[in-house]
Design a protein around this motif. Structure first.
Motif, short mmCIF file in Angstrom:
data_model
loop_
_atom_site.label_atom_id
_atom_site.label_comp_id
_atom_site.label_asym_id
_atom_site.label_seq_id
_atom_site.Cartn_x
_atom_site.Cartn_y
_atom_site.Cartn_z
N GLU A 37 0.90 -1.24 0.15
CA GLU A 37 0.01 0.07 -0.01
C GLU A 37 0.87 1.23 -0.15
OE1 GLU A 37 -3.40 2.21 2.72
OE2 GLU A 37 -2.61 -0.08 3.41
N GLY A 38 1.93 0.99 0.87
CA GLY A 38 2.78 2.36 0.81
C GLY A 38 3.45 2.78 -0.41
N PHE A 40 2.31 1.97 -3.41
CA PHE A 40 1.31 2.25 -4.43
C PHE A 40 0.89 3.70 -4.30
CE2 PHE A 40 -3.13 2.44 -5.57
CZ PHE A 40 -3.12 1.96 -6.85
N SER A 41 0.77 4.15 -2.91
CA SER A 41 0.51 5.39 -2.51
C SER A 41 1.67 6.48 -3.03
CB SER A 41 0.22 5.65 -1.20
OG SER A 41 -0.95 4.86 -0.65
N LYS A 44 1.33 6.75 -6.73
CA LYS A 44 0.20 7.81 -7.15
C LYS A 44 0.51 9.24 -6.90
CE LYS A 44 -3.92 6.80 -5.71
NZ LYS A 44 -5.21 6.36 -4.69
N ALA A 45 1.21 9.48 -5.56
CA ALA A 45 1.59 10.87 -5.35
C ALA A 45 2.56 10.97 -6.51
CB ALA A 45 2.39 10.81 -4.09
N ALA A 158 -2.51 10.88 -1.33
CA ALA A 158 -1.84 9.70 -1.45
C ALA A 158 -0.41 9.72 -0.91
CB ALA A 158 -1.55 9.69 -3.08
N LEU A 159 0.12 10.82 -0.73
CA LEU A 159 1.41 10.71 -0.04
C LEU A 159 1.33 10.76 1.43
CD1 LEU A 159 4.38 11.30 -0.66
CD2 LEU A 159 4.19 13.64 -0.44
N ARG A 160 0.19 11.26 1.94
CA ARG A 160 0.00 11.20 3.53
C ARG A 160 -0.45 9.77 3.74
NH1 ARG A 160 -0.33 14.95 7.08
NH2 ARG A 160 -0.69 16.60 5.29
N GLN A 161 -1.17 9.00 2.85
CA GLN A 161 -1.54 7.69 3.07
C GLN A 161 -0.48 6.72 2.93
OE1 GLN A 161 -4.40 6.85 0.12
NE2 GLN A 161 -6.07 8.25 0.92
N GLY A 162 0.75 6.92 1.96
CA GLY A 162 1.77 6.47 1.93
C GLY A 162 2.68 6.43 3.24
N ALA A 165 1.16 4.43 5.99
CA ALA A 165 1.51 2.75 5.71
C ALA A 165 2.74 2.31 5.98
CB ALA A 165 1.20 2.48 3.85
#
Length: 221
Positions: A37-38, A40-41, A44-45, A158-162, A165
Motif C-alpha cells: 500500500e505504501g 502504491f500510494s 500515485k503521489a 496519496a502521499l500522506r496515506q503512503g 502505511a
C-alpha cells in the motif's frame, strides 16, 4: 522431574510455539500489505505531483532526524523490541530567529570561545552572562520536521496515506523481530525438554533391565 510432568510441559511448549507461529505469519502478512500500500500510494503521489517532485532531491540526508526508534529489553531471557515514535516538532520563535541548527551550533562554539577568553581575563560578570547564554542555547529543543513537508506544504492525500502505511510497516517489523525471538526461545525450550525426557527414559529402561536381570538370577539360583 517425572516423565508425565515433562510430557505436559512439552505439550504446553508445542501449543505456545504454534500460537506464536500463527501470530508471526499474520504480522508478516500485515507487513507485506502495508509495504504494498505504501509503495502504491507513493507511485500515485509521483503521478499527481510529477516524478521529480517526489524523490531524493527534495530532502537533505545530512539534516535528517529519526522520528522512530527501537529499544531492546532482555529481561525475560529473550530480546524484546519496543517501538517508539516521536511527533514532529515546530520551530520556536527563538529557533526561527536564530536560523538553522548549523548557525545555532556555530553560535554555541563562538560563545564557548568567548567564555574561555573571559576566564583568562578574569572578568566575573561577563563570564556568568556568557555561561547563561550557553545553557540557554543548549536546552533549546531540536526541531524535527514532518517528512511530508520536504515535498511541500500542500501534499496530495496519496502521499500522506503512503506515510501512514510505512509507519505501520515499521511497527510490524518491530513486532516481527520480537515474535521471531520468542519463537526461537520456545523451540530451544522444547528441545531441552525432549532431551530431559530421553534421559529419564534411558534411566528408567536401565533400572528395568537391572531389576529383570536380578529376577532372572534369582530364579536360576
Amino acid at each position: 522431574m517425572e516423565v508425565a510432568n515433562i510430557c505436559q510441559k512439552l505439550d504446553e511448549a508445542a501449543i505456545k510455539y504454534f500460537e506464536i507461529l500463527e501470530e508471526l505469519t499474520e504480522r508478516k502478512k500485515r507487513l507485506q500489505d502495508g509495504l504494498r500500500e505504501g509503495f502504491f500510494s507513493l507511485s500515485k503521489a509521483r503521478y499527481s505531483m510529477g516524478s521529480r517532485s517526489v524523490g531524493s532531491l527534495q530532502y537533505n540526508t545530512t539534516n535528517m532526524k529519526a522520528l522512530a526508534s527501537v529499544e531492546v529489553s532482555d529481561e525475560c531471557g529473550s530480546c524484546t523490541f519496543f517501538h517508539q515514535r516521536r511527533e514532529p516538532t515546530k520551530k520556536t520563535a527563538k529557533q526561527k530567529q536564530a536560523g538553522s541548527d548549523k548557525d545555532r551550533n556555530a553560535e554555541v562554539q563562538s560563545t564557548e570561545s568567548q567564555v574561555r577568553r573571559r576566564k583568562a581575563e578574569e572578568n566575573g560578570p561577563e563570564e556568568s552572562e556568557l555561561e547563561e547564554r550557553i545553557q540557554e542555547l543548549s536546552i533549546e529543543e531540536v526541531t524535527i520536521q514532518d517528512p511530508l513537508k520536504w515535498f511541500g506544504i500542500l501534499v496530495p492525500a496519496a502521499l500522506r496515506q503512503g506515510q501512514n502505511a510505512f509507519i505501520e510497516a515499521v511497527e510490524q517489523c518491530v513486532e516481527i523481530a520480537t515474535l521471531q525471538n520468542k519463537l526461537m526461545a520456545t523451540q530451544l525450550e522444547y528441545q531441552e525438554l525432549m532431551k530431559t525426557k530421553m534421559e529419564l527414559n534411558d534411566k528408567t529402561e536401565n533400572v528395568d533391565d537391572t531389576e529383570e536381570g536380578e529376577t532372572n538370577v534369582g530364579r536360576t539360583g
